[in-house]
Design a protein around this motif. Structure first.
Motif, PDB file in Angstrom:
ATOM      1  N   TRP A   4     -41.279 -15.438 -56.724  1.00  0.00           N
ATOM      2  CA  TRP A   4     -40.922 -16.862 -56.657  1.00  0.00           C
ATOM      3  C   TRP A   4     -39.687 -17.092 -55.791  1.00  0.00           C
ATOM      4  O   TRP A   4     -39.413 -18.216 -55.394  1.00  0.00           O
ATOM      5  N   TRP A  11     -39.665 -25.949 -55.693  1.00  0.00           N
ATOM      6  CA  TRP A  11     -40.268 -25.061 -56.683  1.00  0.00           C
ATOM      7  C   TRP A  11     -39.367 -23.877 -57.016  1.00  0.00           C
ATOM      8  O   TRP A  11     -39.251 -23.499 -58.180  1.00  0.00           O
ATOM      9  N   ARG A  30     -48.503 -20.453 -61.244  1.00  0.00           N
ATOM     10  CA  ARG A  30     -49.794 -20.874 -60.695  1.00  0.00           C
ATOM     11  C   ARG A  30     -49.757 -22.336 -60.239  1.00  0.00           C
ATOM     12  O   ARG A  30     -49.382 -23.226 -61.011  1.00  0.00           O
ATOM     13  N   PHE A  31     -50.185 -22.518 -58.999  1.00  0.00           N
ATOM     14  CA  PHE A  31     -50.347 -23.855 -58.430  1.00  0.00           C
ATOM     15  C   PHE A  31     -51.841 -24.161 -58.380  1.00  0.00           C
ATOM     16  O   PHE A  31     -52.627 -23.335 -57.904  1.00  0.00           O
ATOM     17  N   ARG A  32     -52.213 -25.364 -58.847  1.00  0.00           N
ATOM     18  CA  ARG A  32     -53.602 -25.802 -58.773  1.00  0.00           C
ATOM     19  C   ARG A  32     -53.631 -27.223 -58.238  1.00  0.00           C
ATOM     20  O   ARG A  32     -52.813 -28.060 -58.634  1.00  0.00           O
ATOM     21  N   VAL A  37     -48.070 -27.502 -62.090  1.00  0.00           N
ATOM     22  CA  VAL A  37     -47.726 -26.113 -61.794  1.00  0.00           C
ATOM     23  C   VAL A  37     -47.317 -25.461 -63.116  1.00  0.00           C
ATOM     24  O   VAL A  37     -46.469 -26.001 -63.842  1.00  0.00           O
ATOM     25  N   CYS A  39     -46.011 -22.006 -65.413  1.00  0.00           N
ATOM     26  CA  CYS A  39     -45.371 -20.693 -65.493  1.00  0.00           C
ATOM     27  C   CYS A  39     -45.957 -19.956 -66.688  1.00  0.00           C
ATOM     28  O   CYS A  39     -46.111 -20.527 -67.776  1.00  0.00           O
ATOM     29  N   GLY A  57     -49.285 -29.986 -58.078  1.00  0.00           N
ATOM     30  CA  GLY A  57     -49.648 -29.371 -56.805  1.00  0.00           C
ATOM     31  C   GLY A  57     -50.558 -30.272 -55.991  1.00  0.00           C
ATOM     32  O   GLY A  57     -51.739 -30.414 -56.313  1.00  0.00           O
TER      33      GLY A  57
END
Length: 302
Positions: A4, A11, A30-32, A37, A39, A57
């Motif tokens: 990260w 971010w 994870r970004f979707r 977002v 963790c 995201g």
């Protein structure tokens, strides 16, 4: 640096605002597309926030992040994208979800990114020593060895520590590191200290790398992650027939899962002397059970 740390702001700063215990335990970010977002730690999940605002995201954000981590040279990293990931220094990996781009009947790259998974590579020393102790107590040899388990059970972590362990024993070890995860090679340096008797074939496809290692490097043992194709199994067989020991990993949760992987001499059951099954836990690489020549010889005490 942790994965990260390569993110642009906001971010990166938001992640480093997590509490110290969660930051130490953070495994994935994870970004979707059009979703919060998240963790992920070993036993916790929470959305990423700036103040009280949950970060979402959106397409332009995902495209920007991919451009930054690829150093704005996606063309140069087409092969990685074709396999759905980008590698970061230190052996970390960014898994990518998106649209497959086809050319002449083959996937050549990925576009329209819809998801990113920043996953931390872990280096845990001592788990290979624990594995060796179990084998010694049962008077088993650590010859050809297959490490099996579900995703995020620590297969790569245990493989990495096996490289360190066997190198410390004075064995000449070669890692075939297709995704630059095991040794974490980047810009002339390795991300992990794995010993003095180690060679790394970085970025080589598994089957081709195994064959090159045998022809040119004279290893006592070859270590390779995530085998599965017929070409992989043929290369493992070639190595074993050449007198080279192989330690490999595979996705499987039970011994029955392996029974139809390959056929005859190229079945994983027949190629490997022992199979070590891992299960998910707080510590990566937790050994659940061990099979040796088709028989279960050890299981974690209840």
């Amino acid at each position: 640096m942790e994965p990260w740390g390569y993110l642009p702001n906001p971010w990166r700063d938001a992640i480093f605002q997590l509490s110290s215990d969660k930051l130490d335990n953070l495994e994935e970010v994870r970004f979707r597309l059009d979703r919060p977002v998240y963790c992920y730690g070993s036993y916790w999940v929470e959305p990423l926030k700036v103040g009280d605002q949950v970060l979402i995201g959106i397409q332009s954000d995902l495209d920007h992040i991919v451009g930054v981590i690829a150093q704005h040279s996606l063309y140069a990293r087409t092969e990685e994208l074709r396999h759905g990931y980008l590698t970061l220094p230190g052996g970390h990996r960014v898994g990518i979800a998106g649209k497959a781009i086809w050319e002449n009947g083959k996937i050549v790259t990925m576009g329209d990114v819809t998801g990113l998974n920043f996953r931390k590579a872990r280096h845990v020393e001592g788990i290979a020593d624990a594995l060796h102790s179990i084998f010694s107590r049962h008077q088993l040899d650590l010859e050809s060895l297959l490490i099996a388990g579900p995703p995020r059970s620590g297969k790569t972590t245990l493989l990495r520590d096996c490289a360190r362990f066997f190198s410390a024993q004075g064995e000449r070890v070669t890692i075939v590191d297709e995704r630059s995860e095991l040794a974490g090679y980047h810009n002339g340096h390795y991300g992990f200290a794995l010993g003095l008797h180690l060679d790394v074939l970085d970025g080589w496809p598994k089957a081709e790398g195994l064959n090159v290692a045998i022809r040119t490097l004279g290893p006592d043992r070859v270590i390779v992650d995530e085998i599965g194709s017929r070409e992989d199994l043929q290369a493992v067989s070639h190595a074993l027939h050449a007198g080279v020991k192989v330690v490999a990993s595979i996705h499987a949760q039970t011994y029955d899962d392996l029974r139809h992987r390959g056929q005859g001499e190229l079945s994983v059951e027949n190629l490997f002397d022992a199979v070590v099954f891992l299960h998910k836990g707080e510590t990566p690489g937790m050994i659940h059970e061990i099979w040796h020549h088709h028989e279960k010889v050890w299981k974690v005490p209840s």
